[in-house]
Structure formats: structure tokens, C-alpha cells
Design a protein around this motif. Structure first.
Motif, mmCIF file in Angstrom:
data_model
loop_
_atom_site.group_PDB
_atom_site.id
_atom_site.type_symbol
_atom_site.label_atom_id
_atom_site.label_comp_id
_atom_site.label_asym_id
_atom_site.label_seq_id
_atom_site.Cartn_x
_atom_site.Cartn_y
_atom_site.Cartn_z
ATOM 1 N N GLY A 149 49.139 39.474 36.582
ATOM 2 C CA GLY A 149 49.308 38.834 37.878
ATOM 3 C C GLY A 149 50.435 37.811 37.837
ATOM 4 N N GLU A 150 50.912 37.432 38.996
ATOM 5 C CA GLU A 150 52.020 36.471 39.071
ATOM 6 C C GLU A 150 51.651 35.149 38.409
ATOM 7 O OE1 GLU A 150 55.019 36.875 40.090
ATOM 8 O OE2 GLU A 150 55.044 38.660 41.377
ATOM 9 N N GLU A 151 50.428 34.686 38.644
ATOM 10 C CA GLU A 151 50.012 33.410 38.052
ATOM 11 C C GLU A 151 49.793 33.556 36.549
ATOM 12 O OE1 GLU A 151 49.896 30.391 39.511
ATOM 13 O OE2 GLU A 151 50.840 31.489 41.173
ATOM 14 N N GLY A 152 49.217 34.680 36.148
ATOM 15 C CA GLY A 152 48.979 34.904 34.726
ATOM 16 C C GLY A 152 50.262 34.924 33.919
ATOM 17 N N GLN A 153 51.337 35.414 34.536
ATOM 18 C CA GLN A 153 52.623 35.439 33.850
ATOM 19 C C GLN A 153 53.154 34.040 33.561
ATOM 20 O OE1 GLN A 153 55.428 37.658 32.681
ATOM 21 N NE2 GLN A 153 53.438 38.477 32.110
ATOM 22 N N LYS A 154 52.639 33.060 34.264
ATOM 23 C CA LYS A 154 53.082 31.678 34.050
ATOM 24 C C LYS A 154 52.219 30.960 33.008
ATOM 25 C CE LYS A 154 54.483 31.468 38.918
ATOM 26 N NZ LYS A 154 54.211 30.833 40.237
ATOM 27 N N ASP A 155 51.184 31.636 32.520
ATOM 28 C CA ASP A 155 50.257 31.040 31.549
ATOM 29 C C ASP A 155 50.652 31.487 30.151
ATOM 30 O OD1 ASP A 155 48.171 30.303 29.888
ATOM 31 O OD2 ASP A 155 46.601 30.765 31.345
ATOM 32 N N PRO A 156 51.277 30.621 29.344
ATOM 33 C CA PRO A 156 51.747 31.039 28.023
ATOM 34 C C PRO A 156 50.625 31.475 27.093
ATOM 35 C CG PRO A 156 51.943 28.656 28.291
ATOM 36 C CD PRO A 156 51.607 29.213 29.636
ATOM 37 N N VAL A 157 49.412 30.944 27.283
ATOM 38 C CA VAL A 157 48.285 31.338 26.445
ATOM 39 C C VAL A 157 47.901 32.783 26.724
ATOM 40 C CG1 VAL A 157 45.856 30.897 25.892
ATOM 41 C CG2 VAL A 157 47.430 28.978 26.253
ATOM 42 N N LEU A 158 47.826 33.158 28.013
ATOM 43 C CA LEU A 158 47.510 34.539 28.371
ATOM 44 C C LEU A 158 48.597 35.493 27.911
ATOM 45 C CD1 LEU A 158 45.989 34.574 31.985
ATOM 46 C CD2 LEU A 158 44.889 35.217 29.837
ATOM 47 N N VAL A 159 49.850 35.110 28.119
ATOM 48 C CA VAL A 159 50.968 35.962 27.702
ATOM 49 C C VAL A 159 50.912 36.210 26.198
ATOM 50 C CG1 VAL A 159 53.481 36.092 27.474
ATOM 51 C CG2 VAL A 159 52.461 35.314 29.632
ATOM 52 N N TYR A 160 50.640 35.155 25.438
ATOM 53 C CA TYR A 160 50.556 35.288 23.979
ATOM 54 C C TYR A 160 49.368 36.158 23.578
ATOM 55 C CZ TYR A 160 50.198 34.031 19.040
ATOM 56 O OH TYR A 160 50.123 34.083 17.664
ATOM 57 N N ASP A 161 48.198 35.897 24.162
ATOM 58 C CA ASP A 161 46.983 36.598 23.750
ATOM 59 C C ASP A 161 47.047 38.078 24.057
ATOM 60 O OD1 ASP A 161 44.387 36.837 22.724
ATOM 61 O OD2 ASP A 161 43.490 36.607 24.709
#
Length: 482
Positions: free
Chosen positions: A173-185
Motif C-alpha cells: 500500500g502507499e502508506e506501507g511503502q513509507k514504513d521502513p520497518v515493513l519494507v525491510y521485513d
């Protein structure tokens, strides 16, 4: 003429596939039918099965050449095949993940009816479906985790700068792409776990212009190899992206040969094999042993015990028996996996790291924490015993699983502040006491390592190649003794 030739080839392939397929049917994975699983049961099943995950950038499903087209070749090899038409995430990653996990539950639950070995079920994903397959391989619980993984030109990274941008946005999602923890995980090369992530085969074309191979498929291979996990990778000179099982791929026959050889080389445990769980710290994990998954003591134990046993390595470096230690073993995914493995035999090799000063300050809790582990492994079953006129509840030694307590090998050096005096004078007596009180079998590695300087690495703590072989010999003899 070309169109007639291609049509004829497809017709021949379809007729050949029908001759190898026993049954074809579709199951709903959601109540509303938005997610479905198309099932192709092999006519002459070998017990192996594969769950297929089509690609499409998490925006569509390319479920022909990246889905159903593979069923004829797989069924011909006796492999049952299940194509998951999952719900697209639209920013909600739980939708496709839950669909694939449900598919795995159904296949495993139906294994005996469909003539499938419940622990010989792999996953095969293409492009964004390769990302989803790698998520299931690295994030899902043991019960729904595949036994092997095949990834076609997979999206691995969720960093849109080095990956397929729209797969990343659609999944997180657009917001998830801004979350470095989610992107890394969910960049799954970061989620690979030693011994726990299933063996993988990765296939790609060097000229892939849609999903960069180096920052995706190669990154996953590197993570697997660095963890010492089984992994193979084939990069073909050309073919770009999205060739799947299409016969137009220039290296189609070589691709089928490579996948077939890899599948044939996989050793499947016998259905009635006794399951052996090796629980422990870095000594079990295989610190200092390159490709410990294949050369550590649990792997050597597998060779010594033979086909009647199925040995799994659940070791994690640095872990303690003490729950107040700096790195408690029972907090680890490896512990949860070991329980889910439902072992017939358990080898416990913990205690070395507990001797460190920061951990042994909680020495009064060592016995209780050891008993907590034992009680989770098997229920208490009492049998008559008298001690000073009182009835004592003991653990039935015939209960499943059989539990072997291993004392730590000698610590020749105080590397990492490990203290052999504490091991000898405090930890081993507690282990012996518990083994006697609860009817467990003790393997005294500390005493049996009579020439430790020849069996340990330079750090004076971890067994070397000769030492892991020696451990495997001792433990296999103890297992076979009764």
C-alpha cells in the motif's frame, strides 16, 4: 502455418497432460469464492505436491503460463499440483497471504486422501507470486510453511528503487511503502532463517528488465547461502521476464531438466520415519561449520541413523536455557517450530551460554526453566514411586517424545565469558538430577570428549568437523541403544 503448428503443439500437450492427471477440480478458499484453488491430482502420485502462485504484479493474475500450464509436466512426474488464484492485496497484504496459507492447510489436511506426503509439499511462485511464495517460506508458521520453494524471476525486495515498483505498492500500500520497518521485513532476503527457511531453487533470465535479478533473486540466494541453507540458482542467458512454463522460452527444455533434476535430488523423509528434533545453541546450530545444514552434527546424525529417522536442526546460536538469560531459547521461532514438528525424539543441548556471568546470576531458575521445556515437550504422566514415604510424580520414560539431555562439551577457553567451572560444578549436576528424577536419558558429552583439543575449533568451545562427527556417533548410538 506457424499458428497451426503452435495450436497443434498445445493440443498435444493438453492430451498428454490429461493422460497423466487423475482428477481436476476447483475449491473455494473464501466463502464468497473470490479466492480459489484449482487442483490437479497426479494419476500415478509419488507423494510430492506443489502449490503454484501466479504472478501479475499484485494487480492481475497471470495464471496460464505462470499457473495452470505447469500441471501436465508435473502430473506426468507424479507430482500433484494446486494453483492458487488468490485475492489481490490492494494494499492489504493479509488477503493473498491468508489465501495461500489456507491452500496449504487444505492440501496438508487432505494429504492421505490425495496420496500426498504431508511433508513433501512445495511452493512455486512467479514474479510477484514469487514474492508471495517467499513470504510464505519465511514468515508463515511451521504448519503452513512449504517444504521446498521454487521461485521464477521473483520479486524479493519491497524497496521500489531496486525492485518492481507496482508490486511493492500493491502489496504494502502507499502508506506501507513509507514504513521502513515493513519494507525491510517483507523484503524477504532479510527474513531468511538458518535451518528454518525451506530449500530453494531460483530461476531467472540475465536480461530481465522488469525485476532486476541482482537485487531480487540473487539477493535471496545470497541470504540463503550465507545462512548455510540449501539453495540453487539458474540464470539463463536470455528470456527477459515472464516466460514461466511457456514453450516459447528459448531454454524451456533445459529449464524443465534443471527443475526436474533438482526435485529428484530432494530427499523426502519416509512417511513412518521417527522425527528427531535437535534443540540447542551454536553447538547444535553449527557455528564455524560451513553449510551446517548439510555438515553440522544434526546432518551427520541423519547419516548415522539412516532412512528410518528424520532429523531436523533447531539450533540457534547464543541461546540460553534460562528464560532470564540474554537470549532465551524458548523465545525463538526455532522452539515453536520444534514443538510443531511433533518429534518422536528430542536432543536438548543447552547450558553453555548459561555459564556466562550475566546469565548465571539467575542460576536458581535453571532447573525450573529446564523443567518448563520438558513439560512443554510432553505431558506429565505419573507412575508409582516412593520417596521418604511420599508419592512422587515422575515423567513416564516411555512417553513420547524420548528426551535426551546432553551435557555441554568441555569449554577449553573462556571465549565469550563461557565458564567451564560453572558448567562442570553447577550446570551438569542439575542436568543429571533432572534426568534421574524425570526418567530422561543423559548423554555426557563433557565426559565423553576425552581429547577435546582435537575435537574443538580454535575458540575452544565449538566442535570442529571431527567433533560434530564424534557427537553424531555418540548420540546415534544412544538413540539406537533402546
Amino acid at each position: 502455418m506457424r499458428r497451426f503448428f503452435l495450436t497443434s503443439c498445445v493440443l498435444v500437450l493438453c492430451l498428454s497432460a490429461l493422460a497423466q492427471t487423475d482428477r481436476t477440480f476447483t475449491l473455494d478458499l473464501t466463502d464468497d469464492g473470490q479466492a480459489q484453488m484449482v487442483c490437479y491430482l497426479a494419476e500415478n502420485p509419488t507423494g510430492k505436491a506443489i502449490v503454484g502462485i501466479p504472478g501479475g504484479g499484485y494487480s492481475v493474475l497471470s495464471n496460464n503460463h505462470e499457473g495452470t500450464m505447469a500441471h501436465g509436466w508435473l502430473n506426468q512426474r507424479g507430482i500433484s499440483y494446486f494453483v492458487v488464484n488468490y485475492r489481490l492485496p490492494n494494499g492489504d497484504r493479509t488477503r493473498p497471504i491468508s489465501d495461500v496459507e489456507k491452500a496449504f492447510r487444505i492440501v496438508r489436511d487432505s494429504a492421505s486422501v490425495w496420496h500426498i506426503h504431508p511433508r513433501d509439499i512445495g511452493i512455486m511462485g512467479f514474479s510477484a507470486g514469487g514474492h508471495l511464495a517467499s513470504v510464505i517460506s519465511t514468515h508463515s508458521a511451521y504448519e503452513v510453511r512449504p517444504d521446498f520453494t521454487i521461485l521464477f524471476y521473483p520479486v524479493i525486495s519491497m524497496d521500489e528503487r531496486v525492485s518492481h515498483k507496482y508490486s511493492c505498492i500493491n502489496f504494502l500500500g502507499e502508506e506501507g511503502q513509507k514504513d521502513p520497518v515493513l519494507v525491510y521485513d517483507f523484503s524477504t532476503q532479510n527474513a531468511v532463517k538458518r535451518h528454518l527457511t525451506p530449500p530453494a531453487l531460483i530461476v531467472m533470465a540475465n536480461d530481465d528488465r522488469l525485476v532486476p535479478p541482482v537485487t531480487n533473486g540473487v539477493a535471496y540466494y545470497s541470504a540463503m547461502r550465507n545462512a548455510g541453507n540449501e539453495c540453487a540458482m539458474y540464470i539463463y542467458p536470455s528470456g527477459d521476464h515472464g516466460f514461466g512454463f511457456g514453450p516459447w522460452f528459448p531454454y524451456h527444455q533445459q529449464l524443465l531438466s534443471d527443475i526436474g533434476n533438482w526435485l529428484d535430488a530432494r530427499k523426502t523423509p519416509a512417511a513412518d520415519a521417527l522425527r528427531v528434533a535437535c534443540i540447542g545453541n551454536s553447538i547444535t546450530d553449527g557455528h564455524g561449520i560451513d553449510m551446517a545444514t548439510q555438515h553440522g552434527y544434526p546432518a551427520q546424525l541423519q547419516k548415522a541413523l539412516g532412512e528410518g529417522y528424520w532429523v531436523r536442526n533447531f539450533g540457534v546460536s547464543g541461546r540460553t536455557m534460562l528464560n532470564k538469560g540474554d537470549l532465551p531459547y524458548m523465545n525463538e521461532q526455532a522452539w515453536r517450530d520444534a514443538l510443531a514438528f511433533d518429534p518422536d525424539i528430542v536432543i536438548i543441548g543447552l547450558g553453555t551460554n548459561d555459564s556466562k556471568p550475566q546469565n548465571w546470576q539467575y542460576s536458581s531458575e535453571f532447573k525450573n526453566d529446564l523443567l518448563q521445556m520438558i513439560n512443554q515437550l510432553r505431558p506429565k504422566l505419573s507412575f508409582p514411586s516412593q520417596k521418604k514415604g511420599k508419592k512422587v510424580v515422575k515423567m513416564n520414560p516411555s512417553a513420547k517424545p524420548r528426551i535426551f539431555l546432553c551435557t555441554p562439551p568441555p569449554a577449553l577457553k573462556s571465549s565469550w565469558a563461557i565458564n567451564d567451572a560453572i558448567i562442570t560444578n553447577d550446570i551438569i549436576p542439575i542436568q543429571k538430577e533432572v534426568a534421574q528424577e524425570y526418567g530422561l536419558q543423559l548423554i555426557d558429552l563433557h565426559a565423553l570428549f576425552t581429547n577435546p583439543e582435537t575435537l574443538l575449533q580454535e575458540d575452544g568451545i565449538h566442535p570442529n568437523d571431527k567433533g560434530v562427527g564424534f557427537m553424531a556417533k555418540i548420540i546415534s548410538e544412544a538413540i539406537k541403544a533402546k
